[in-house]
Write an enzyme that holds these catalytic residues in place. Structure first.
Site, PDB file in Angstrom:
ATOM      1  N   ASN A 112       4.381  23.962  -5.552  1.00  0.00           N
ATOM      2  CA  ASN A 112       5.002  25.269  -5.788  1.00  0.00           C
ATOM      3  C   ASN A 112       6.474  25.079  -6.150  1.00  0.00           C
ATOM      4  O   ASN A 112       6.976  23.962  -6.167  1.00  0.00           O
ATOM      5  CB  ASN A 112       4.841  26.172  -4.547  1.00  0.00           C
ATOM      6  CG  ASN A 112       5.475  25.546  -3.322  1.00  0.00           C
ATOM      7  OD1 ASN A 112       6.682  25.330  -3.266  1.00  0.00           O
ATOM      8  ND2 ASN A 112       4.649  25.201  -2.337  1.00  0.00           N
ATOM      9  N   LYS A 191      -8.633   9.182 -12.429  1.00  0.00           N
ATOM     10  CA  LYS A 191      -8.063  10.346 -13.116  1.00  0.00           C
ATOM     11  C   LYS A 191      -9.177  11.277 -13.611  1.00  0.00           C
ATOM     12  O   LYS A 191     -10.128  10.814 -14.248  1.00  0.00           O
ATOM     13  CB  LYS A 191      -7.214   9.851 -14.296  1.00  0.00           C
ATOM     14  CG  LYS A 191      -6.422  10.943 -14.961  1.00  0.00           C
ATOM     15  CD  LYS A 191      -5.569  10.371 -16.076  1.00  0.00           C
ATOM     16  CE  LYS A 191      -4.971  11.501 -16.883  1.00  0.00           C
ATOM     17  NZ  LYS A 191      -4.364  11.022 -18.118  1.00  0.00           N
ATOM     18  N   ILE A 209       1.558  23.983   9.917  1.00  0.00           N
ATOM     19  CA  ILE A 209       2.472  23.081  10.639  1.00  0.00           C
ATOM     20  C   ILE A 209       3.229  23.845  11.711  1.00  0.00           C
ATOM     21  O   ILE A 209       3.311  23.430  12.868  1.00  0.00           O
ATOM     22  CB  ILE A 209       3.447  22.413   9.637  1.00  0.00           C
ATOM     23  CG1 ILE A 209       2.638  21.581   8.647  1.00  0.00           C
ATOM     24  CG2 ILE A 209       4.487  21.566  10.353  1.00  0.00           C
ATOM     25  CD1 ILE A 209       3.384  21.148   7.407  1.00  0.00           C
ATOM     26  N   PHE A 225       9.910  31.141   8.688  1.00  0.00           N
ATOM     27  CA  PHE A 225      10.363  31.952   7.552  1.00  0.00           C
ATOM     28  C   PHE A 225       9.166  32.695   6.983  1.00  0.00           C
ATOM     29  O   PHE A 225       8.056  32.163   6.980  1.00  0.00           O
ATOM     30  CB  PHE A 225      11.006  31.078   6.470  1.00  0.00           C
ATOM     31  CG  PHE A 225      12.460  30.831   6.723  1.00  0.00           C
ATOM     32  CD1 PHE A 225      12.871  30.020   7.769  1.00  0.00           C
ATOM     33  CD2 PHE A 225      13.432  31.429   5.929  1.00  0.00           C
ATOM     34  CE1 PHE A 225      14.207  29.800   8.021  1.00  0.00           C
ATOM     35  CE2 PHE A 225      14.778  31.221   6.169  1.00  0.00           C
ATOM     36  CZ  PHE A 225      15.174  30.407   7.218  1.00  0.00           C
TER      37      PHE A 225
HETATM   38  O1  C5P Z   1       1.836  32.088   6.657  1.00  0.00           O
HETATM   39  P1  C5P Z   1       3.047  31.808   5.816  1.00  0.00           P
HETATM   40  O2  C5P Z   1       2.856  30.658   4.878  1.00  0.00           O
HETATM   41  O3  C5P Z   1       3.634  33.001   5.158  1.00  0.00           O
HETATM   42  O4  C5P Z   1       4.142  31.364   6.904  1.00  0.00           O
HETATM   43  C1  C5P Z   1       5.404  30.975   6.539  1.00  0.00           C
HETATM   44  C2  C5P Z   1       6.017  30.115   7.615  1.00  0.00           C
HETATM   45  O5  C5P Z   1       5.075  29.192   8.128  1.00  0.00           O
HETATM   46  C3  C5P Z   1       7.155  29.281   7.096  1.00  0.00           C
HETATM   47  O6  C5P Z   1       8.084  29.095   8.145  1.00  0.00           O
HETATM   48  C4  C5P Z   1       6.461  27.977   6.705  1.00  0.00           C
HETATM   49  O7  C5P Z   1       7.357  26.890   6.711  1.00  0.00           O
HETATM   50  C5  C5P Z   1       5.413  27.855   7.786  1.00  0.00           C
HETATM   51  N1  C5P Z   1       4.159  27.198   7.365  1.00  0.00           N
HETATM   52  C6  C5P Z   1       3.824  25.957   7.869  1.00  0.00           C
HETATM   53  N2  C5P Z   1       2.622  25.381   7.521  1.00  0.00           N
HETATM   54  C7  C5P Z   1       1.775  26.001   6.682  1.00  0.00           C
HETATM   55  C8  C5P Z   1       2.107  27.266   6.150  1.00  0.00           C
HETATM   56  C9  C5P Z   1       3.309  27.824   6.511  1.00  0.00           C
HETATM   57  O8  C5P Z   1       4.614  25.377   8.618  1.00  0.00           O
HETATM   58  N3  C5P Z   1       0.638  25.413   6.354  1.00  0.00           N
END
Ligand code: C5P
Length: 301
Positions: A112, A191, A209, A225
């Site tokens: 992204n 590939k 995470i 966030f």
């Molecule tokens: O659920 P969403 O992606 O909107 O949540 C955003 C928050 O969760 C951010 O703080 C992002 O760093 C964290 N996040 C994460 N692992 C993921 C998805 C989001 O740590 N797989």
């Protein structure tokens, strides 16, 4: 400066100010190594003047040696260090930043547009506040601040593994990373050929995470966030509860002037009891303000 000469604007300002003074000398290597110069520098140091550099290397005059003006980025960093506020002294902070890359085959990946700017600005602000910072970062084009531990990762799985290890003895965890929501169920060893007209990829959800860390380490002060394009407050409140966070910083990504890839952001600080708007400001200032609020909220002040 040593002799207190006020016959130039700089000399006059130096004599008249009671502010902290820093000097970044730049001169020919033989001039810098001359005992007269070194004695003068000693005198300034004894008077509390901070000397930054000089650097060493090729000089404009053709000589090589010490005397190059220190790199501007380093000058800024050293000057910023003089304003360390100590609000997070003794605290270990782990920050995730940037995008993740989820491989499809040896050459392709899903990712992204995250620039990593917010996470890097928070890292710099946390260092300024005296914290011991570990930055776990996906691939970005911003140079990491020095004076912190930097762990470069690529996939969400790698980020989770690094976060699990680093957060164990941390006090604060801040997740700014734009973790890819999905990864390929299986990564092709060869590939993928581009001869087919259509291509179907089977993806599965990546680990979350932030919520894994929040549930594994209850002692942590956890900040997430939320980038939302509508009903910002409601979705963010829901995320705060679902992911078991202390604070969520929400921003409205439907606005073109802030957020992703921009140098400015406007966010809401949402905790269990309240929501506070931090109006539009540059990410460096916003990061300082957020770090100050985090320090207060987790009782570091
Ligand atoms: O659920 P969403 O992606 O909107 O949540 C955003 C928050 O969760 C951010 O703080 C992002 O760093 C964290 N996040 C994460 N692992 C993921 C998805 C989001 O740590 N797989």
């Amino acid at each position: 400066m040593v002799h207190g000469k006020a016959d130039s604007l700089l000399g006059a300002v130096y004599l008249a100010t009671s502010a902290l003074t820093s000097v970044a000398p730049a001169m020919n290597q033989a001039m810098w190594c001359h005992p007269a110069t070194l004695d003068n520098i000693d005198t300034l140091v004894q008077r509390g003047v901070d000397i930054i550099g000089p650097g060493d290397g090729i000089q404009a005059c053709g000589d090589t040696g010490p005397g190059r003006m220190e790199q501007p980025e380093l000058l800024i960093e050293q000057l910023a260090n003089r304003f360390t506020n100590g609000k997070l002294q003794g605290k270990k902070i782990v920050i995730t930043a940037g995008p993740t890359r989820e491989p499809l085959d040896p050459v392709r990946y899903i990712s992204n547009h995250s620039s990593g700017k917010m996470g890097y600005a928070l890292t710099a602000a946390a260092i300024e506040a005296g914290a011991d910072v570990t930055l776990i970062t996906g691939p970005v084009n911003v140079a990491p601040p020095s004076r912190c531990k930097v762990i470069s990762i690529s996939s969400a799985e790698d980020m989770l593994d690094a976060a699990m290890v680093e957060a164990k003895d941390a006090h604060i965890f801040i997740a700014t990373a734009a973790v890819a929501d999905y990864k390929a169920v299986s990564v092709e060893a060869q590939k993928i050929k581009s001869t087919q007209k259509t291509l179907t990829l089977t993806l599965e959800k990546n680990p979350d995470i932030l919520s894994s860390i929040a549930s594994a380490y209850q002692q942590l002060f956890v900040v997430g966030f939320a980038a939302e394009s509508k009903d910002v407050q409601a979705y963010a409140q829901d995320k705060l509860r679902r992911k078991n966070l202390d604070v969520i910083i929400a921003n409205d990504i439907s606005r073109q002037d802030i957020g992703f890839n921009s140098d400015e952001n406007e966010v809401s600080w949402i905790d269990k009891n309240s929501s506070t708007l931090l109006s539009k400001r540059n990410k460096t200032q916003l990061a300082r303000d957020l770090i100050e609020k985090i320090a207060t909220a987790c009782g570091s002040e």
